[in-house]
Design a protein around this motif. Structure first.
Motif, PDB file in Angstrom:
ATOM      1  N   THR A  25      44.915  63.336  56.529  1.00  0.00           N
ATOM      2  CA  THR A  25      45.181  61.926  56.828  1.00  0.00           C
ATOM      3  C   THR A  25      43.986  61.300  57.538  1.00  0.00           C
ATOM      4  O   THR A  25      43.604  60.157  57.269  1.00  0.00           O
ATOM      5  CB  THR A  25      46.443  61.794  57.699  1.00  0.00           C
ATOM      6  OG1 THR A  25      47.554  62.377  57.012  1.00  0.00           O
ATOM      7  CG2 THR A  25      46.750  60.331  57.995  1.00  0.00           C
ATOM      8  N   TYR A  26      43.374  62.076  58.442  1.00  0.00           N
ATOM      9  CA  TYR A  26      42.168  61.609  59.124  1.00  0.00           C
ATOM     10  C   TYR A  26      41.060  61.314  58.113  1.00  0.00           C
ATOM     11  O   TYR A  26      40.358  60.298  58.216  1.00  0.00           O
ATOM     12  CB  TYR A  26      41.710  62.671  60.120  1.00  0.00           C
ATOM     13  CG  TYR A  26      40.289  62.497  60.618  1.00  0.00           C
ATOM     14  CD1 TYR A  26      39.980  61.541  61.575  1.00  0.00           C
ATOM     15  CD2 TYR A  26      39.256  63.274  60.109  1.00  0.00           C
ATOM     16  CE1 TYR A  26      38.680  61.365  62.021  1.00  0.00           C
ATOM     17  CE2 TYR A  26      37.953  63.106  60.552  1.00  0.00           C
ATOM     18  CZ  TYR A  26      37.668  62.155  61.503  1.00  0.00           C
ATOM     19  OH  TYR A  26      36.383  61.988  61.933  1.00  0.00           O
ATOM     20  N   MET A  69      40.994  57.947  56.463  1.00  0.00           N
ATOM     21  CA  MET A  69      40.510  56.811  57.238  1.00  0.00           C
ATOM     22  C   MET A  69      39.108  56.372  56.813  1.00  0.00           C
ATOM     23  O   MET A  69      38.710  55.232  57.064  1.00  0.00           O
ATOM     24  CB  MET A  69      40.504  57.158  58.733  1.00  0.00           C
ATOM     25  CG  MET A  69      41.890  57.240  59.356  1.00  0.00           C
ATOM     26  SD  MET A  69      42.638  55.613  59.523  1.00  0.00           S
ATOM     27  CE  MET A  69      44.206  56.050  60.307  1.00  0.00           C
ATOM     28  N   GLY A 126      38.194  57.132  61.620  1.00  0.00           N
ATOM     29  CA  GLY A 126      37.550  58.082  60.719  1.00  0.00           C
ATOM     30  C   GLY A 126      36.048  57.900  60.627  1.00  0.00           C
ATOM     31  O   GLY A 126      35.413  58.455  59.743  1.00  0.00           O
ATOM     32  N   PHE A 160      39.574  53.314  54.242  1.00  0.00           N
ATOM     33  CA  PHE A 160      40.736  52.666  54.837  1.00  0.00           C
ATOM     34  C   PHE A 160      41.496  51.798  53.839  1.00  0.00           C
ATOM     35  O   PHE A 160      42.718  51.915  53.706  1.00  0.00           O
ATOM     36  CB  PHE A 160      40.307  51.833  56.047  1.00  0.00           C
ATOM     37  CG  PHE A 160      41.454  51.332  56.871  1.00  0.00           C
ATOM     38  CD1 PHE A 160      41.944  52.091  57.921  1.00  0.00           C
ATOM     39  CD2 PHE A 160      42.046  50.111  56.592  1.00  0.00           C
ATOM     40  CE1 PHE A 160      43.007  51.637  58.694  1.00  0.00           C
ATOM     41  CE2 PHE A 160      43.115  49.645  57.347  1.00  0.00           C
ATOM     42  CZ  PHE A 160      43.598  50.416  58.401  1.00  0.00           C
ATOM     43  N   LEU A 165      41.738  51.169  64.431  1.00  0.00           N
ATOM     44  CA  LEU A 165      42.254  52.128  63.454  1.00  0.00           C
ATOM     45  C   LEU A 165      41.214  52.424  62.385  1.00  0.00           C
ATOM     46  O   LEU A 165      41.040  53.571  61.967  1.00  0.00           O
ATOM     47  CB  LEU A 165      43.531  51.583  62.814  1.00  0.00           C
ATOM     48  CG  LEU A 165      44.775  51.583  63.700  1.00  0.00           C
ATOM     49  CD1 LEU A 165      45.892  50.775  63.050  1.00  0.00           C
ATOM     50  CD2 LEU A 165      45.232  52.995  63.985  1.00  0.00           C
ATOM     51  N   ARG A 166      40.510  51.386  61.947  1.00  0.00           N
ATOM     52  CA  ARG A 166      39.480  51.579  60.927  1.00  0.00           C
ATOM     53  C   ARG A 166      38.357  52.482  61.428  1.00  0.00           C
ATOM     54  O   ARG A 166      37.742  53.212  60.658  1.00  0.00           O
ATOM     55  CB  ARG A 166      38.878  50.234  60.511  1.00  0.00           C
ATOM     56  CG  ARG A 166      39.775  49.401  59.594  1.00  0.00           C
ATOM     57  CD  ARG A 166      39.123  48.079  59.258  1.00  0.00           C
ATOM     58  NE  ARG A 166      39.930  47.294  58.347  1.00  0.00           N
ATOM     59  CZ  ARG A 166      39.881  47.385  57.024  1.00  0.00           C
ATOM     60  NH1 ARG A 166      39.016  48.234  56.466  1.00  0.00           N
ATOM     61  NH2 ARG A 166      40.650  46.650  56.257  1.00  0.00           N
TER      62      ARG A 166
END
Length: 274
Positions: A43-44, A47, A154, A50, A150-151
């Protein structure tokens, strides 16, 4: 020259993905009994792309939507060792709601009550499809900067051009004006547990306690969330916020993005006067 830069960037990205894939294989071999860590790492990796794997929706809540979900509901329990306050069925699957209530130094509830929630929504297969924050949370974490944070998780490049920040100075000004001021935050959260003086910055610390019916033995301290909110002394603007909610760390660093916005504004003004 431009073509060479694009080639180098693509080559660097390919190398990075290769080594991340290699790390994933090594991790899979060494943590065969902890497959939830593998899914968390996958999941990471999403990112990095995105817009391909995620989208955001803002109403009275802020919601991160997962387009190709990987994590299962059981993974969140395995990772955080905590259980949700509420577990309710939905048309898509289930909704876990985590309630956080403000407490004092002795973990006693503050009166009048100050609380907010965070929701995890899962599909019928048990995979996460959405992560939402209530309106009170958005008083300290504006949606635009929450999305930017959040963006950046990663290591993805924050494309200000795509957000039309370079070309539209009015939008830049609007975002700057929307930054929460200290009086507005205090009006929502009340007095902090502690205030630290760090030069040009004041750090306000709050404690929020998760309402949960069960915590795995040895992880009781995870129910307590320490939220640190930093304000610029001169402008009174919120510039940084960090906290861990139900095992999920939420960093919000506004100051770095503001520096980019200021740089873009000066560039725009120079072009305008040229």
């Amino acid at each position: 020259m431009v073509g060479k830069q694009i080639y180098v960037r693509m080559k660097t990205g390919t190398i990075k993905r290769f080594f991340r894939g290699l790390c994933l294989l090594v991790l899979a071999g060494s943590l065969s009994g902890c497959i939830y860590w593998i899914r968390a790492y996958q999941t990471y990796l999403q990112m990095d792309e995105f817009d391909r794997y995620f989208s955001t929706v803002t109403t009275d809540e802020f919601t991160l939507q997962f387009k190709e979900p990987i994590l299962y509901s059981k993974d969140f329990v395995s990772l955080s060792k905590l259980y949700a306050s509420e577990d309710a069925p939905t048309l898509e699957g289930r909704r876990w709601r985590y309630w956080f209530r403000k407490v004092d130094a002795n973990n006693k509830l503050i009166v009048p009550e100050v609380k907010f929630y965070s929701d995890l929504n899962f599909n019928k297969k048990g995979r996460i499809i959405a992560w939402s924050f209530s309106s009170l949370f958005l008083q300290i974490a504006p949606p635009k900067f929450l999305e930017v944070s959040l963006r950046s998780i990663g290591g993805a490049e924050i494309d200000t051009e795509k957000q039309q920040l370079r070309a539209n100075s009015k939008l830049i000004d609007k975002i700057t004006e929307d930054l929460p001021k200290k009086p507005a935050v205090l009006a929502q959260l009340g007095e902090p547990l502690e205030i630290k003086d760090e030069g040009d910055v004041e750090v306000y610390m709050y404690h929020f306690l998760l309402e949960t019916h069960h915590i795995e033995k040895g992880y009781e301290d995870r129910a307590l969330s320490e939220v640190k909110i930093s304000f610029d002394k001169k402008t009174q603007e919120l510039i940084r916020m960090s906290g861990r909610f139900a095992g999920l760390k939420v960093p919000l660093i506004i100051e770095n993005f503001l520096m980019n916005l200021q740089g873009n504004r000066h560039s725009h003004q120079k072009c305008k006067h040229a």
